[in-house]
Design an enzyme around this catalytic site. Structure first.
Site, PDB file in Angstrom:
ATOM      1  N   TYR A 161       0.809  -1.207   0.000  1.00 36.75           N
ATOM      2  CA  TYR A 161       0.000   0.000   0.000  1.00 36.75           C
ATOM      3  C   TYR A 161       0.847   1.264   0.000  1.00 36.75           C
ATOM      4  CZ  TYR A 161      -3.721  -3.235   1.316  1.00 36.75           C
ATOM      5  OH  TYR A 161      -4.616  -4.268   1.348  1.00 36.75           O
ATOM      6  N   GLU A 180     -16.826  -2.078  23.256  1.00 36.60           N
ATOM      7  CA  GLU A 180     -17.938  -1.835  22.334  1.00 36.60           C
ATOM      8  C   GLU A 180     -18.598  -0.479  22.550  1.00 36.60           C
ATOM      9  OE1 GLU A 180     -19.485  -6.305  21.213  1.00 36.60           O
ATOM     10  OE2 GLU A 180     -20.204  -5.409  23.090  1.00 36.60           O
TER      11      GLU A 180
END
Length: 406
Positions: free
Chosen positions: A309, A386
């Site tokens: 990348y 979360e």
């Protein structure tokens, strides 16, 4: 300043609305976490995303060469397009997190938080659908497979994700969670934020023989060993100290037993840099050093480079706009300047090479753990908080609302 103040209350309301969506966000995240998939082919993941978007007023297309999903939301007023991206693929390792919703797929785990990214973007789409009257333009939701070394963003670019909104996006935004930041903390920076990544394989060739008679052979092992030192020295002597770069030889193999000089030795490694100019310089120097060292030992060398990348480069204005949105949505104490780039790589770099945009990091360290002690991304023991997804949902939505403000 008055314009920002007038919208501060609605932007803060995004956080409470994202909190109301949290049960759905968590449910999708845990579904994806239990069923991780690798690479460009993620049929279960794609089906889960499509299921949660089905009842929304979105135009949805699926990838032809991968299991990507592109959803577009047209606002009630004309205007430009903005792109929001989440990656969806997992990593090839066995999970040891101890979570109740741990991976059920042996040898696959969401160890980089892509399950959180996907769930956050899906809930942001739902939140924005309820605010279409405030959108002057189009939002493109880019659900991408194959971020982990499979160039998934390139595949989506070739299939026209940047044209999905009817015009080239004026900006693009992506979030990436990290277990090494306090939960709910946002960090970004202008210019280079993540490195380029290229892998190399060097095969040193001599001639084999008996280990007791090296003079009758041409031993490639000393040449390969010399290359390791020369390559590591090359970075400090050929690259400016003010332009960070990393070269690591991570794998060196030769021979099969103790009394045989092998014919070949192989070394493999990775090269990272924070500018494309230095990237090209390093790859050229790598070839020169390896071929020259082999020749000095009477051997030959074959150098193979697997280009990965590019450098991930944030647009300065977009990065500041992301930080502004963070301060409006989360509060100033949750937004920090990112002090240094990360030498990992990210294929959102392909998108940022086409349109102005920014990548930002969102802290998701579990409560009660010092971020410096938390298992990092890509660990088989990493755990993400979360609750950070509430902030992520609000940030995705807040950025689109800011850019497409009427």
């Amino acid at each position: 300043m008055r314009r920002r103040a007038a919208h501060r209350a609605p932007e803060r309301a995004l956080l409470s609305d994202a909190r109301a969506l949290q049960p759905d966000t968590v449910a999708l995240r845990r579904t994806l976490h239990r069923h991780p998939e690798l690479g460009l082919d993620l049929p279960t993941t794609q089906a889960a995303v499509l299921a949660v978007l089905r009842d929304l007023p979105l135009t949805i297309t699926c990838g032809r060469t991968s299991t990507s999903v592109v959803a577009t939301l047209t606002g009630h007023h004309p205007g430009p397009a903005v792109l929001l991206r989440a990656d969806m693929d997992a990593l090839p390792l066995r999970e040891e997190s101890g979570l109740d919703h741990a991976s059920r797929v042996d040898g696959a785990m969401h160890a980089c938080g892509h399950d959180l990214h996907t769930a956050m973007l899906a809930s942001a789409a739902r939140l924005l659908c309820g605010r279409r009257d405030r959108l002057a333009g189009t939002v493109v939701f880019m659900f991408q497979p194959g971020e982990e070394s499979r160039h998934g963003a390139l595949a989506m670019l070739s299939e026209g994700v940047l044209e999905a909104g009817g015009s080239l996006p004026t900006s693009a935004f992506a979030l990436h969670v990290t277990s090494r930041l306090s939960s709910g903390t946002l960090q970004t920076r202008a210019d280079s934020i993540m490195a380029s990544s290229d892998d190399f394989t060097v095969t040193v060739r001599g001639s084999g023989g008996h280990a007791s008679a090296p003079h009758d052979a041409l031993d490639p092992v000393p040449a390969a060993a010399a290359m390791v030192g020369a390559l590591h020295t090359m970075v400090s002597r050929r690259v400016s100290a003010f332009d960070p770069a990393v070269l690591t030889v991570a794998h060196l193999t030769a021979g099969t037993t103790t009394n045989v000089i092998p014919e070949t030795a192989t070394l493999e490694g990775t090269v990272r840099s924070l500018s494309e100019e230095t990237r090209e310089q390093l790859l050229g120097e790598l070839r020169r050093v390896c071929l020259g060292t082999a020749d000095a030992y009477g051997c030959t060398a074959e150098v193979e480079i697997d280009r990965g990348y590019p450098v991930t480069v944030n647009d300065g204005e977009v990065a500041e706009r992301v930080a502004d949105v963070g301060r409006s949505v989360l509060g100033s104490r949750f937004v920090e300047p990112m002090p240094d780039p990360i030498m990992g790589s990210e294929d959102f770099s392909y998108v940022l090479g086409r349109v102005p945009g920014a990548l930002a990091f969102l802290g998701a360290c579990p409560p009660g753990i010092d971020p410096s002690d938390s298992p990092p991304n890509h660990s088989n023991r990493v755990v993400f908080d979360e609750d950070a997804m509430v902030a992520g949902v609000a940030l995705y939505a807040g950025y689109a609302l800011e850019v497409l403000r009427r």
